[in-house]
Design a protein around this motif. Sequence first.
Motif, PDB file in Angstrom:
ATOM      1  N   LYS A 251       0.769  -1.299  -0.038  1.00 13.22           N
ATOM      2  CA  LYS A 251       0.057  -0.067  -0.036  1.00 13.22           C
ATOM      3  C   LYS A 251       0.930   1.252  -0.126  1.00 13.22           C
ATOM      4  O   LYS A 251       1.904   1.261   0.676  1.00 13.22           O
ATOM      5  N   LYS A 252       0.543   2.182  -0.731  1.00 11.76           N
ATOM      6  CA  LYS A 252       1.108   3.649  -0.846  1.00 11.76           C
ATOM      7  C   LYS A 252       2.724   3.440  -0.862  1.00 11.76           C
ATOM      8  O   LYS A 252       3.517   4.210  -0.462  1.00 11.76           O
ATOM      9  N   VAL A 253       3.128   2.362  -1.893  1.00 14.61           N
ATOM     10  CA  VAL A 253       4.470   2.496  -2.042  1.00 14.61           C
ATOM     11  C   VAL A 253       4.955   3.309  -2.997  1.00 14.61           C
ATOM     12  O   VAL A 253       4.343   3.208  -4.294  1.00 14.61           O
TER      13      VAL A 253
ATOM     14  N   VAL B  23      17.241  -8.979   3.111  1.00 18.02           N
ATOM     15  CA  VAL B  23      16.322  -8.458   3.933  1.00 18.02           C
ATOM     16  C   VAL B  23      15.666  -9.342   4.978  1.00 18.02           C
ATOM     17  O   VAL B  23      14.856 -10.045   4.351  1.00 18.02           O
ATOM     18  N   GLY B  24      15.618  -9.181   6.244  1.00 10.53           N
ATOM     19  CA  GLY B  24      14.755 -10.083   7.027  1.00 10.53           C
ATOM     20  C   GLY B  24      15.554 -10.282   8.183  1.00 10.53           C
ATOM     21  O   GLY B  24      16.913 -10.311   8.438  1.00 10.53           O
TER      22      GLY B  24
ATOM     23  N   GLU C 255      31.866  -7.125  -0.597  1.00 11.33           N
ATOM     24  CA  GLU C 255      31.595  -5.924  -1.304  1.00 11.33           C
ATOM     25  C   GLU C 255      30.285  -5.864  -2.160  1.00 11.33           C
ATOM     26  O   GLU C 255      29.896  -4.806  -2.655  1.00 11.33           O
ATOM     27  N   ASN C 256      29.662  -7.208  -2.397  1.00  9.75           N
ATOM     28  CA  ASN C 256      28.573  -7.259  -3.192  1.00  9.75           C
ATOM     29  C   ASN C 256      27.153  -7.576  -2.309  1.00  9.75           C
ATOM     30  O   ASN C 256      26.155  -7.024  -3.006  1.00  9.75           O
ATOM     31  N   ILE C 257      27.263  -8.015  -1.298  1.00  9.11           N
ATOM     32  CA  ILE C 257      26.400  -8.433  -0.553  1.00  9.11           C
ATOM     33  C   ILE C 257      26.059  -7.683   0.897  1.00  9.11           C
ATOM     34  O   ILE C 257      27.233  -7.577   1.659  1.00  9.11           O
ATOM     35  N   SER C 258      24.770  -7.233   1.110  1.00  5.71           N
ATOM     36  CA  SER C 258      25.016  -6.484   2.473  1.00  5.71           C
ATOM     37  C   SER C 258      23.395  -6.890   3.179  1.00  5.71           C
ATOM     38  O   SER C 258      22.441  -7.471   2.483  1.00  5.71           O
ATOM     39  N   PHE C 259      23.290  -6.778   4.459  1.00  9.10           N
ATOM     40  CA  PHE C 259      22.124  -7.042   4.953  1.00  9.10           C
ATOM     41  C   PHE C 259      21.241  -5.904   5.616  1.00  9.10           C
ATOM     42  O   PHE C 259      22.034  -4.823   6.055  1.00  9.10           O
ATOM     43  N   HIS C 260      19.969  -5.947   5.577  1.00 11.15           N
ATOM     44  CA  HIS C 260      19.164  -5.081   6.463  1.00 11.15           C
ATOM     45  C   HIS C 260      18.193  -6.083   7.246  1.00 11.15           C
ATOM     46  O   HIS C 260      17.692  -7.124   6.895  1.00 11.15           O
ATOM     47  N   ASP C 261      18.091  -5.653   8.688  1.00 19.71           N
ATOM     48  CA  ASP C 261      17.137  -6.432   9.599  1.00 19.71           C
ATOM     49  C   ASP C 261      15.929  -6.387   9.239  1.00 19.71           C
ATOM     50  O   ASP C 261      15.359  -5.684   8.217  1.00 19.71           O
ATOM     51  N   TYR C 262      15.006  -7.126  10.031  1.00 17.28           N
ATOM     52  CA  TYR C 262      13.613  -7.330   9.866  1.00 17.28           C
ATOM     53  C   TYR C 262      12.757  -5.929  10.133  1.00 17.28           C
ATOM     54  O   TYR C 262      13.342  -5.494  10.843  1.00 17.28           O
ATOM     55  N   PHE C 263      11.888  -5.836   9.158  1.00 14.83           N
ATOM     56  CA  PHE C 263      11.132  -4.597   9.252  1.00 14.83           C
ATOM     57  C   PHE C 263       9.902  -4.978  10.217  1.00 14.83           C
ATOM     58  O   PHE C 263       9.034  -5.671   9.798  1.00 14.83           O
TER      59      PHE C 263
ATOM     60  N   HIS D 226       5.246  -4.319   7.713  1.00 11.08           N
ATOM     61  CA  HIS D 226       5.453  -4.840   6.384  1.00 11.08           C
ATOM     62  C   HIS D 226       5.524  -3.812   5.560  1.00 11.08           C
ATOM     63  O   HIS D 226       6.218  -3.983   4.339  1.00 11.08           O
ATOM     64  N   SER D 227       4.793  -2.796   5.502  1.00 10.80           N
ATOM     65  CA  SER D 227       4.711  -1.805   4.647  1.00 10.80           C
ATOM     66  C   SER D 227       5.762  -0.830   4.575  1.00 10.80           C
ATOM     67  O   SER D 227       6.496  -0.491   3.381  1.00 10.80           O
ATOM     68  N   ASP D 228       6.622  -1.006   5.585  1.00  5.95           N
ATOM     69  CA  ASP D 228       8.050  -0.387   5.414  1.00  5.95           C
ATOM     70  C   ASP D 228       9.239  -1.274   4.641  1.00  5.95           C
ATOM     71  O   ASP D 228       9.853  -0.851   3.829  1.00  5.95           O
ATOM     72  N   MET D 229       8.880  -2.359   4.838  1.00  8.77           N
ATOM     73  CA  MET D 229       9.930  -3.504   4.067  1.00  8.77           C
ATOM     74  C   MET D 229       9.325  -3.367   2.466  1.00  8.77           C
ATOM     75  O   MET D 229      10.072  -3.487   1.673  1.00  8.77           O
ATOM     76  N   HIS D 230       7.859  -3.503   2.201  1.00  4.08           N
ATOM     77  CA  HIS D 230       7.468  -3.187   0.936  1.00  4.08           C
ATOM     78  C   HIS D 230       8.354  -1.841   0.082  1.00  4.08           C
ATOM     79  O   HIS D 230       8.928  -1.934  -1.077  1.00  4.08           O
TER      80      HIS D 230
END
Length: 207
Positions: free
Chosen positions: A19-21, A65-66, A87-95, A98-102
Motif C-alpha cells: 500500500k502507498k509504495v 532483508v529479514g 563488497e557485493n552483499i549487504s544485510f538489512h534487519d527485519y522490518f 510490512h509496509s516499510d519493508m515493501h
Amino acid sequence: RNNPDAIIFKNFFPIQYPKKVKEVEKEFDFVYFAQEVSQKKGIEDAIDALAIVKKEKPDVTLKVVGYCPPNYNFFLNEKIDNLGLTENISFHDYFPLHSDMHQYIKKAKFALLPVKLDVIPGTVVEAMLLELPVLTYKTTGTPYLNKDGETVLISEIGNIEELAANMLRLLNCPELAEQLKKKAKAFAEKEFDNAANAKRLLADYKA
C-alpha cells in the motif's frame, strides 16, 4: 488417489497487498527478503548464484532483508567472505512494519527468491505486485504463475547455474525485465485478489 470422487478447489492464502509504495531510485540489483532468512528459503543458493554472476558482472549487488539468527548470520558472512562477495552483499534487519519493508525493497531492480518449500511463496507474489521481476525455484505451485505466459523466471530447485543464468538474463536484457514486471503485476492482481478468493472459498463450502 485416495478418493477419486473428491472435489478439488483452488484457493490461496490472503496476500498482504503493498500500500502507498512510492517509486524510488534503484540502489541495488537484487533483493532477497523473508520474515526469517533461512536455508529452506534459499539464501545460500542466492549467494552461490551471485558468485557465478560476479564473474561476468563484478559490481553486481544483493541486499538481504529479514531477521537472521546470529549463528546463521555468522555462517553466511563466512560463506560470503570465502566467495569474495563482501563488497557485493549487504544485510538489512527485519522490518516490524510490512509496509516499510515493501517500500525498502523497491530500491532493488529484481527480486531473487529461490524458495524451496512453499507452494507459491507469499514473497514472490508481493514482489510481483511491487513490479519487481522475480527469479524463483520450481516448486509444486510456481509453474502456475506462468500458465498464461512467462511472468517469472523459474529454475529447477538446487540448479545454481540455471539460477545464475536467469539473473544474467535480467541484467543483460532491460526489455525482458520490463515485460516481466508488467505481466507479473497484472497476473497477480487477477489471480490473488483477496476479495475474489474469499467469495470463491465461501461458494466452495456452500457447494
